[in-house]
Each structure stands twice: as structure tokens, then as C-alpha cells.
Design an enzyme around this catalytic site. Structure first.
Site, PDB file in Angstrom:
ATOM      1  N   TRP A 134       0.789  -1.231   0.016  1.00 23.07           N
ATOM      2  CA  TRP A 134      -0.135   0.275   0.139  1.00 23.07           C
ATOM      3  C   TRP A 134       0.896   1.200   0.064  1.00 23.07           C
ATOM      4  O   TRP A 134       1.781   1.466   0.996  1.00 23.07           O
ATOM      5  CB  TRP A 134      -0.949   0.017   1.243  1.00 23.07           C
ATOM      6  CG  TRP A 134      -1.900   1.175   1.289  1.00 23.07           C
ATOM      7  CD1 TRP A 134      -1.669   2.502   1.121  1.00 23.07           C
ATOM      8  CD2 TRP A 134      -3.145   1.105   1.061  1.00 23.07           C
ATOM      9  NE1 TRP A 134      -2.733   3.223   1.301  1.00 23.07           N
ATOM     10  CE2 TRP A 134      -3.878   2.412   0.985  1.00 23.07           C
ATOM     11  CE3 TRP A 134      -4.299   0.026   0.956  1.00 23.07           C
ATOM     12  CZ2 TRP A 134      -5.136   2.829   0.797  1.00 23.07           C
ATOM     13  CZ3 TRP A 134      -5.751   0.216   0.767  1.00 23.07           C
ATOM     14  CH2 TRP A 134      -5.932   1.690   0.741  1.00 23.07           C
ATOM     15  N   GLU A 207       7.775  -1.226   1.698  1.00 24.31           N
ATOM     16  CA  GLU A 207       7.847  -1.042   3.190  1.00 24.31           C
ATOM     17  C   GLU A 207       8.401  -2.012   4.156  1.00 24.31           C
ATOM     18  O   GLU A 207       8.381  -3.239   3.796  1.00 24.31           O
ATOM     19  CB  GLU A 207       6.306  -0.809   3.765  1.00 24.31           C
ATOM     20  CG  GLU A 207       5.426  -0.274   2.799  1.00 24.31           C
ATOM     21  CD  GLU A 207       3.993  -0.505   3.133  1.00 24.31           C
ATOM     22  OE1 GLU A 207       3.398  -0.261   4.125  1.00 24.31           O
ATOM     23  OE2 GLU A 207       3.340  -1.303   2.444  1.00 24.31           O
ATOM     24  N   ASP A 240       9.511   2.908   1.543  1.00 22.79           N
ATOM     25  CA  ASP A 240       8.401   3.670   2.049  1.00 22.79           C
ATOM     26  C   ASP A 240       8.683   3.600   3.587  1.00 22.79           C
ATOM     27  O   ASP A 240       7.789   2.445   4.135  1.00 22.79           O
ATOM     28  CB  ASP A 240       7.427   3.426   1.328  1.00 22.79           C
ATOM     29  CG  ASP A 240       5.799   4.149   1.921  1.00 22.79           C
ATOM     30  OD1 ASP A 240       5.999   4.675   2.778  1.00 22.79           O
ATOM     31  OD2 ASP A 240       4.943   3.679   1.129  1.00 22.79           O
ATOM     32  N   GLN A 243       5.119   4.724   8.020  1.00 23.63           N
ATOM     33  CA  GLN A 243       4.630   4.389   9.256  1.00 23.63           C
ATOM     34  C   GLN A 243       5.770   3.645  10.179  1.00 23.63           C
ATOM     35  O   GLN A 243       5.484   3.872  11.357  1.00 23.63           O
ATOM     36  CB  GLN A 243       3.527   3.247   8.915  1.00 23.63           C
ATOM     37  CG  GLN A 243       2.198   3.720   8.312  1.00 23.63           C
ATOM     38  CD  GLN A 243       1.215   2.832   8.417  1.00 23.63           C
ATOM     39  OE1 GLN A 243       0.990   2.173   9.631  1.00 23.63           O
ATOM     40  NE2 GLN A 243       0.367   2.638   7.411  1.00 23.63           N
ATOM     41  N   LYS A 269       3.401  10.389   7.216  1.00 26.61           N
ATOM     42  CA  LYS A 269       2.781  10.350   8.423  1.00 26.61           C
ATOM     43  C   LYS A 269       3.276  10.616   9.569  1.00 26.61           C
ATOM     44  O   LYS A 269       3.282  11.771  10.188  1.00 26.61           O
ATOM     45  CB  LYS A 269       2.317   8.750   8.681  1.00 26.61           C
ATOM     46  CG  LYS A 269       1.274   8.382   7.500  1.00 26.61           C
ATOM     47  CD  LYS A 269       0.881   6.945   7.610  1.00 26.61           C
ATOM     48  CE  LYS A 269      -0.107   6.359   6.797  1.00 26.61           C
ATOM     49  NZ  LYS A 269      -1.545   6.738   6.973  1.00 26.61           N
ATOM     50  N   ARG A 403      -4.104  -3.876  13.946  1.00 23.79           N
ATOM     51  CA  ARG A 403      -2.662  -2.868  13.495  1.00 23.79           C
ATOM     52  C   ARG A 403      -2.692  -2.258  15.196  1.00 23.79           C
ATOM     53  O   ARG A 403      -3.658  -1.319  15.163  1.00 23.79           O
ATOM     54  CB  ARG A 403      -2.819  -2.178  12.424  1.00 23.79           C
ATOM     55  CG  ARG A 403      -2.832  -2.959  11.128  1.00 23.79           C
ATOM     56  CD  ARG A 403      -2.513  -1.965   9.966  1.00 23.79           C
ATOM     57  NE  ARG A 403      -3.659  -0.941   9.825  1.00 23.79           N
ATOM     58  CZ  ARG A 403      -3.611  -0.007   8.723  1.00 23.79           C
ATOM     59  NH1 ARG A 403      -2.140   0.227   8.115  1.00 23.79           N
ATOM     60  NH2 ARG A 403      -4.629   0.703   8.605  1.00 23.79           N
TER      61      ARG A 403
END
Length: 441
Positions: A134, A207, A240, A243, A269, A403
Site C-alpha cells: 500500500w 515498506e 517507504d 509508518q 505520516k 494493527r
């Protein structure tokens, strides 16, 4: 239930994905949000996995107030002192090769810029990303997103290829002892990539921990081998860390654990601690090639001083309050609590992640590992009723994966209270299901 509010929401709003949480939120502070009745709800998602300093942190409030009153937004060709200070401070936290920064607003925007830079720098166009990836909702980022949203919008950007995500809990790739054979999985995945490629491999965008994909942590050694395979093919490695960056995993960046330096890093973020701030960081060599070839990413809010001031404040607070070490310490406590749940309950199949980004996968039973989407939704609702906001992965077959990403500033007792509520909710749902199973009602 405020029916008037929800009727108006239904009348006025475009729905954009998951269902809305059935509470109207009035304010937020620290690790809690508060609904219209003043009910405190412990926020185990840091907003949208972003508010690492908690809500309404006084330093962020002061910075935004001052910047709005003095220097918030400029013509995109104008520069300001906060921008240069942020570039200097941010790159100082990274390996020395990563010395050039582009300041933007969202994670999708950062990934769009990174993809464009990779294509321009290499002269190629194919982008490889995980099959549960994502990376954002804009066209280039969405084309590199395989976990959801690919159907019904016409053709994605040509040249996007999928690599199997190394899900140790469910991967069919196993060594003779039953352990996850991620090396064989990665070799198999790249053999497929090489077979599909039109000979124009530009970059691999991944990620370090797939969040929306189910909190899939790359095994130790995976990232290093991935980088080697990229180098072998003349590809760039884009990480990436929307998060995982800025202390979330117990290291400043998730890639620090592996000692691997990406060619391009995207942050969002966590960099804005809940406000829209993002950045792309790369090497001087890549930046020079892109500049020479006419790199264009002239957006409305590029290099905005307000975004720079906020990100500087985030870096200040992380350093001053020792939040990287704190995430590691609290993350160890969180892991111990979650592993205890796994040992105690047949429906808790797996616990994974690092620091204060961890996942719990619910299953119907440990032997079958069958996804337990309905159970996940029921436990989520039960948690909310008890004052805890939990997030489940909103994808088919993954609705039983929680999560957990509380603010790095969460108090020790708040963290443990959240896990207590999670267990109480899980137990209540299971007890209710058992009663229904016995009585039929």
C-alpha cells in the site's frame, strides 16, 4: 447514536472506503480522543498511524500557531530558513549518502515523486512492489499498490510488477524444519519478475513492515538480499517508511536494523506527527541526474515553511524525550503482553511487528489458520464500547488482523490498559459465541 449527524453525513459525504467509526469525535488530547458525550477513547492507531507525539502535543500546537501567524505558505519557487534547517537536521539522522531532501505533504505524493525520480534517473519504467503493498491512492502510487483498489478504474500505470510479500505465518515456502524459507521465496519472486519484465526494471518500492498488508515484518537479512538483487539488475531501492520512520519500530528508521541504505527514502505520516508533512530523501548523484534530465515536481505546497517547522519540532521532541528508546522499551512490553495472549487463546494465531507497530492475527483455530474476519469485527466493536479504538486491516481475508500503533508518548499504564481492554473484549466475544453455540440464541 446521534442519528441526525449520521443522516447528514450520509447525505453530504462521498464515501471513500471503510465504514465510519460510530462515534462523533469532538476533540483529542495525548493518547485519547473524546466523543460528543466526553467519553475518552484510547487511541491505539495514533490517528491514521501518524500522531506519534500524541494528539495536541503542546510543542506542535505552539509551532503551528507561530507559523500560521508568521510564515506558513509561499510561492513554490520561494525558499525559507525552516526548509533548509529541516533538510540539514533530517539528513543528519540518515546515512551520509542520503543528503538531498524534497519536502511535500502526503505519503502518496512522496511516493509519486520517488517513482518519477527512479524512472528518470534510470531511464527505465518498471516498478516492483509487494503483492500486499500500500503506497498511496494517487495514480503512480496506486499502481504500485497491490493490496486493494486496483479494479474498476481502467489500466494502472504500465510496468508495475508484484513480488510476494514474505509473510512468515502463511507463506508456503518452508525449510525442512518447517521454518519460513524467505530466501527461496525471494528468489522465486524475482524469477517471476525477471520473466514478466520487458527489460526496463527501474526500482523496487517496499515498506520495511507492510502495515495495511497485515503488519508483515521483513525477516532479518531480507532487505540486504533485496538490495543486492536490485543492484544486480541496475534497479534502485525505494523504501517507504511512512509508518515505520522516526522511531516507531524502536530504531530511528526501520532499515537501521538491517544496515541497508536505500537509494531513495520516502517519509510521511510520522514526520508530521498527524499533520500533512512528507519528504523524499535521496543521494546527490541521483538528484543531479534527475535535475539534468529536467525533473519536475512543482506542486502547490512543495517546500512550505509550515510543514518544515512542524517536522523540525517533531525531530526536536523525539530527541529531547528519547522517544526512539522509549518505543523500543514499550514495544518489548507490548510484545510480551501480546505473546501471552497468543499462548492463552486458540484464536490468537500470530503476533508480529517491532517497537510500537505490532500486529495480532486472529484465526478460527491455530491448526487451520483460517482467517477470522467476523471475529475481528466483533472484537473491534467490543473494544470501542470499552473505550479503546482498535484498527483491523480492512481487506478481505485480513479482517482479523489488528494493527496496534499507539503514540510513542503513550504512558506505560495507558499501554497496558489498552491491552487489558483488548483481552477483555476478546474474552467477552468468545464467551458470547460459546453461549450462542450452546443455546442456539
Amino acid at each position: 447514536m446521534d442519528t441526525t449527524f449520521w443522516d447528514e453525513a450520509d447525505r453530504l459525504l462521498i464515501r471513500y472506503g471503510v465504514g465510519f467509526t460510530p462515534r462523533v469525535i469532538e476533540r483529542a488530547s495525548g493518547a485519547h480522543v473524546f466523543d460528543r458525550q466526553g467519553t475518552p477513547i484510547l487511541d491505539f492507531t495514533s490517528g491514521q498511524m501518524s500522531a506519534i507525539l500524541g494528539h495536541a502535543h503542546p510543542d506542535i500546537v505552539a509551532t503551528v500557531s507561530a507559523a500560521v501567524a508568521s510564515l506558513d505558505h509561499l510561492y513554490s519557487g520561494m525558499l525559507s530558513a525552516p526548509l533548509l534547517e529541516l533538510a540539514d537536521r533530517l539528513t543528519a539522522t540518515l546515512p551520509p549518502e542520503l543528503g538531498k531532501m524534497l519536502l511535500l505533504t502526503t505519503g502518496a505524493e512522496a511516493n509519486e515523486a520517488a517513482i518519477k525520480m527512479a524512472k528518470l534517473a534510470t531511464g527505465r519504467y518498471e516498478i516492483v512492489s509487494f503483492d500486499r503493498s500500500w503506497h498511496g491512492m494517487t495514480q503512480g502510487a496506486a499502481s504500485a499498490t497491490f493490496s486493494a483498489g486496483r479494479r474498476g478504474y481502467g489500466p494502472p500505470v504500465p510496468g508495475n510488477l508484484a513480488l510476494p510479500a514474505p509473510n512468515a505465518y502463511r507463506s508456503p515456502f518452508r525449510s525442512s524444519d518447517g521454518s519460513h524459507d524467505w530466501e527461496a521465496e525471494l528468489d522465486f519472486g524475482f524469477a517471476l519478475v525477471d520473466q514478466q519484465s520487458a527489460g526496463s526494471l527501474a526500482a523496487c518500492l517496499v515498506e520495511p513492515i507492510l502495515s495495511s498488508g497485515g503488519i508483515i515484518d521483513l525477516p532479518p537479512g531480507y532487505l540486504r538480499r533485496l538490495k543486492e538483487m536490485c543492484v544486480e539488475r541496475g534497479m534502485l531501492l525505494i523504501l517507504d517508511e511512512a509508518q515505520t520512520g522516526l522511531g516507531r519500530t524502536g530504531t530511528m528508521y526501520a532499515f537501521d536494523r538491517d544496515g541497508v541504505t536505500p537509494d531513495i527514502l520516502t517519509l510521511s505520516k510520522t514526520l508530521g506527527a498527524g499533520l500533512p508533512v512528507a519528504a523524499v530523501v535521496t543521494t546527490a548523484e541521483i538528484e543531479q541526474v534527475c535535475h539534468d534530465r529536467g525533473f519536475l515536481f512543482y506542486t502547490t505546497h512543495v517546500s512550505d515553511p509550515l510543514a518544515a517547522a512542524v517536522a523540525l519540532t517533531v525531530l526536536d521532541v523525539i530527541e529531547r524525550e528519547g522517544l526512539v528508546k522509549r518505543a523500543a522499551r514499550l514495544g518489548a512490553q507490548l510484545a510480551d503482553r501480546l505473546l501471552a495472549l497468543r499462548d492463552r487463546y486458540e484464536v490468537v494465531g500470530d503476533v508480529r511487528g517491532r517497537g510500537l507497530l505490532q500486529g495480532v492475527e486472529l484465526v478460527t483455530d491455530k491448526k487451520s489458520k483460517a482467517p477470522a474476519d467476523a471475529l475481528g469485527h466483533a472484537v473491534t466493536s467490543a473494544c470501542l464500547e470499552r473505550g479503546l479504538h482498535m484498527n483491523i486491516v480492512q481487506l478481505p481475508g485480513m479482517g482479523g488482523i489488528f494493527r496496534i500503533a499507539p503514540p510513542l508518548t503513550i504512558a506505560d499504564d495507558e499501554l497496558h490498559t489498552g491491552v487489558d481492554i483488548l483481552e477483555a473484549s476478546l474474552k467477552a466475544v468468545l464467551d458470547t459465541a460459546a453461549v450462542i453455540g450452546r443455546t442456539g440464541r
